[in-house]
Write a protein that holds these residues in place. Structure first.
Motif, PDB file in Angstrom:
ATOM      1  N   THR A   1      -0.611  47.308 -13.905  1.00 19.84           N
ATOM      2  CA  THR A   1      -0.700  48.764 -13.811  1.00 19.84           C
ATOM      3  C   THR A   1      -0.662  49.197 -12.355  1.00 19.84           C
ATOM      4  OG1 THR A   1      -1.937  48.880 -15.864  1.00 19.84           O
ATOM      5  CG2 THR A   1      -2.115  50.779 -14.396  1.00 19.84           C
ATOM      6  N   SER A   2      -1.409  48.498 -11.530  1.00 21.95           N
ATOM      7  CA  SER A   2      -1.454  48.815 -10.106  1.00 21.95           C
ATOM      8  C   SER A   2      -0.076  48.660  -9.456  1.00 21.95           C
ATOM      9  CB  SER A   2      -2.468  47.895  -9.414  1.00 21.95           C
ATOM     10  OG  SER A   2      -2.459  48.112  -8.031  1.00 21.95           O
ATOM     11  N   LEU A   3       0.587  47.550  -9.740  1.00 21.28           N
ATOM     12  CA  LEU A   3       1.913  47.323  -9.161  1.00 21.28           C
ATOM     13  C   LEU A   3       2.947  48.299  -9.719  1.00 21.28           C
ATOM     14  CD1 LEU A   3       1.938  43.432  -9.115  1.00 21.28           C
ATOM     15  CD2 LEU A   3       1.795  44.959  -7.148  1.00 21.28           C
ATOM     16  N   ALA A   4       2.921  48.536 -11.016  1.00 20.53           N
ATOM     17  CA  ALA A   4       3.903  49.433 -11.640  1.00 20.53           C
ATOM     18  C   ALA A   4       3.764  50.857 -11.108  1.00 20.53           C
ATOM     19  CB  ALA A   4       3.751  49.409 -13.157  1.00 20.53           C
ATOM     20  N   ASN A   5       2.542  51.258 -10.769  1.00 17.14           N
ATOM     21  CA  ASN A   5       2.334  52.608 -10.232  1.00 17.14           C
ATOM     22  C   ASN A   5       2.957  52.781  -8.852  1.00 17.14           C
ATOM     23  OD1 ASN A   5       1.064  53.923 -12.363  1.00 17.14           O
ATOM     24  ND2 ASN A   5      -0.903  53.013 -11.853  1.00 17.14           N
ATOM     25  N   SER A   6       3.295  51.698  -8.181  1.00 13.18           N
ATOM     26  CA  SER A   6       3.939  51.794  -6.868  1.00 13.18           C
ATOM     27  C   SER A   6       5.464  51.805  -6.972  1.00 13.18           C
ATOM     28  CB  SER A   6       3.481  50.638  -5.970  1.00 13.18           C
ATOM     29  OG  SER A   6       4.038  49.414  -6.418  1.00 13.18           O
TER      30      SER A   6
ATOM     31  N   TYR B   1       3.280  50.214 -18.413  1.00 12.07           N
ATOM     32  CA  TYR B   1       2.181  49.897 -17.496  1.00 12.07           C
ATOM     33  C   TYR B   1       1.875  51.111 -16.614  1.00 12.07           C
ATOM     34  CZ  TYR B   1       2.145  44.905 -18.621  1.00 12.07           C
ATOM     35  OH  TYR B   1       2.026  43.696 -19.261  1.00 12.07           O
ATOM     36  N   ARG B   2       2.912  51.789 -16.156  1.00 10.51           N
ATOM     37  CA  ARG B   2       2.714  52.983 -15.317  1.00 10.51           C
ATOM     38  C   ARG B   2       1.968  54.067 -16.065  1.00 10.51           C
ATOM     39  NH1 ARG B   2       7.517  55.428 -11.969  1.00 10.51           N
ATOM     40  NH2 ARG B   2       5.768  56.720 -11.451  1.00 10.51           N
ATOM     41  N   SER B   3       2.300  54.260 -17.330  1.00  5.40           N
ATOM     42  CA  SER B   3       1.703  55.354 -18.105  1.00  5.40           C
ATOM     43  C   SER B   3       0.314  55.006 -18.639  1.00  5.40           C
ATOM     44  CB  SER B   3       2.608  55.709 -19.286  1.00  5.40           C
ATOM     45  OG  SER B   3       2.546  54.698 -20.275  1.00  5.40           O
TER      46      SER B   3
END
Length: 119
Positions: free
Chosen positions: A89-94, A78-80
């Motif tokens: 994606t938004s949560l994983a980026n944090s 999700y981050r990548s």
């Protein structure tokens, strides 16, 4: 045929001996691993997946009892951007890598969902 019948008890005894020697004795058995600490970032997941990993929202996956490596990989993906879902994606980026490992370990350690459990 007679040879096989005569060898059967010997084979069974041999397997039993192997099983006994492979099983840890109660004195030397290691205690089960302690449940992981509650992750600091668990609050990001609770609204949709629940603290216990059993989702109460239709269409949202249960995380309890999932394989820890699978959960880590999903969050990394999700981050990548390899996996696409805007809220995830938004949560994983944090999340930092340590957060991802802690969340995966937490949910992997929870008892899994069983068919018929209340949502």
């Amino acid at each position: 045929m007679l040879k096989r019948l005569l060898l059967l008890p010997l084979a069974a005894a041999s397997l039993a001996a192997c099983a006994e020697s492979a099983a840890p004795s109660s004195a030397s058995a290691t205690p089960p691993a302690a449940s992981p600490e509650r992750p600091a970032k668990l609050g990001l997941c609770v609204a949709c997946h629940g603290e216990d990993g059993i989702s109460r929202i239709a269409g949202t996956p249960h995380l309890a009892g999932q394989d820890g490596q699978y959960l880590e990989r999903a969050l990394v993906d999700y981050r990548s951007g390899k996996r696409q879902h805007v809220p995830m994606t938004s949560l994983a980026n944090s999340l930092q890598p340590a957060d991802i490992r802690a969340l995966a370990a937490w949910y992997a350690s929870r008892p899994g969902f069983h068919a018929g459990d209340a949502r």
